[in-house]
Design a protein around this motif. Structure first.
Motif, PDB file in Angstrom:
ATOM      1  N   UNK A 140       0.928  -1.153   0.127  1.00 52.65           N
ATOM      2  CA  UNK A 140      -0.052   0.059  -0.086  1.00 52.65           C
ATOM      3  C   UNK A 140       0.956   1.371  -0.106  1.00 52.65           C
ATOM      4  N   UNK A 199      -5.002  -0.884  -5.139  1.00 53.70           N
ATOM      5  CA  UNK A 199      -5.334  -0.742  -3.677  1.00 53.70           C
ATOM      6  C   UNK A 199      -6.536  -1.254  -3.101  1.00 53.70           C
ATOM      7  N   UNK A 200      -7.816  -1.012  -3.929  1.00 54.29           N
ATOM      8  CA  UNK A 200      -9.161  -1.648  -3.705  1.00 54.29           C
ATOM      9  C   UNK A 200      -8.713  -3.190  -3.670  1.00 54.29           C
ATOM     10  N   UNK A 204      -5.635   3.004  -8.357  1.00 56.94           N
ATOM     11  CA  UNK A 204      -6.685   2.936  -7.160  1.00 56.94           C
ATOM     12  C   UNK A 204      -7.033   1.364  -7.179  1.00 56.94           C
ATOM     13  N   UNK A 234      -8.631  -8.252   1.889  1.00 53.81           N
ATOM     14  CA  UNK A 234      -8.520  -8.011   3.538  1.00 53.81           C
ATOM     15  C   UNK A 234     -10.052  -8.095   3.952  1.00 53.81           C
ATOM     16  N   UNK A 247      -7.508  -4.112  -0.400  1.00 49.97           N
ATOM     17  CA  UNK A 247      -8.605  -3.755   0.663  1.00 49.97           C
ATOM     18  C   UNK A 247      -9.558  -4.847   0.668  1.00 49.97           C
ATOM     19  N   UNK A 248     -10.135  -5.045  -0.493  1.00 46.31           N
ATOM     20  CA  UNK A 248     -11.316  -5.963  -0.626  1.00 46.31           C
ATOM     21  C   UNK A 248     -10.751  -7.614  -0.143  1.00 46.31           C
TER      22      UNK A 248
END
Lengths: 161, 161
Positions: free
Chosen positions: B77, B91-92, B88, B98, B95-96
């Motif tokens: 990240x 990154x998404x 982005x 996780x 996060x998704x």
DNA sequence: CCTTGCTCCTGTAGTCGCTACAGGATGCAA
DNA sequence: TTGCATCCTGTAGCGACTACAGGAGCAAGG
């Protein structure tokens, strides 16, 4: 004498014990080293020979681990499970304390879940200039993130993720 | 010389950085060792001198840790957060993924919660001959425990615990 | 009898994310 | 100068395993 007392039909190698209980061989040896599981007798060649008692104990440990008890808690539970191992109340206390910590973890994870899913949803909404996830991580104070994110109305995308 | 260019007003000691970010001093040094945080310049006497950039990075790491990201994920990240750090979307994705693991954990913990609370409630109901918690741990198959416990009608005591 | 291949043995080190020392040096105020 | 807070490096510990390395035991097939 169909069965000589010493000819134990339930002798189990470590590999069989592993298959029967679903506990890895290395983990069984590890349990022996940290004295979770009593050291079994050995064969002529030095191999471990387990019996039905070991199998029951290991199954007990495994179930307790699956329920998230620590090895220390399980050590205590094993002591209480032995005949004459005092009261059910102590067992219930350990289980109740553990239940409390499970509930705490659930509460924490649900807070994370809310923050993450809402932030990711903002990303999906597609603000093109910046990344919502990175923005959130860069804000100076995490508590404020929680507040800001939680007060936002859920968008359509929230339900999709 | 009210302000020589080199006299940086934002020089921070490790202790101050710790206070400002809420990250322990030992943890800051640990992050430096594992190359999460860039090694700062040192004073004449060998002490670390941080600046606002370090502070921002460390705050980012802290927030991400609070949200349960691993240090490896955070490393990625941080790379993506740097100017020109690609998209982005990546990154998404992190996060998704996780978020997915957070949801898995919640689901697992809620199963445990159900088993534990129902079993403890049985104890409270007071079957005097045996301990419901120990009985549950001794049954041969954990999956069957789940089934058995889950199909039991909730008793009055369930609501109390 | 010998080889092949599986299981088993001990012992050590690695995982993750810190935390806690030991044993010393630096820096600042009274 | 003394005292104290803060800093330094380096190492070991936590929990609950997991993953080797390097060897020995043991049964079956040729």
């Amino acid at each position: 004498m169909a069965a000589v007392p010493d000819a134990r039909s339930e002798d189990i190698s470590i590999g069989e014990l592993s298959r029967l209980t679903g506990v890895h061989v290395e983990t069984i040896r590890y349990y022996e080293k940290i004295e979770m599981l009593p050291a079994p007798p050995r064969s002529h060649g030095g191999r471990r020979i387990y019996d039905a008692g070991h199998r029951r104990t290991l199954a007990f440990i495994r179930h307790a681990r699956e329920l998230g008890f620590t090895l220390d808690e399980i050590r205590t539970l094993l002591g209480l499970a032995r005949p004459g191992g005092t009261s059910c109340a102590q067992v219930r206390d350990i289980a109740a304390a553990h239940l409390g910590s499970v509930r705490d973890k659930i509460a924490n994870l649900m807070r994370l879940e809310a923050i993450l899913s809402r932030t990711i949803a903002q990303c999906a909404d597609g603000a093109p200039t910046s990344c919502a996830v990175l923005d959130m991580l860069e804000t100076p104070d995490a508590a404020s993130v929680v507040r800001r994110v939680m007060s936002k109305k859920p968008s359509r995308a929230d339900r999709k993720i």
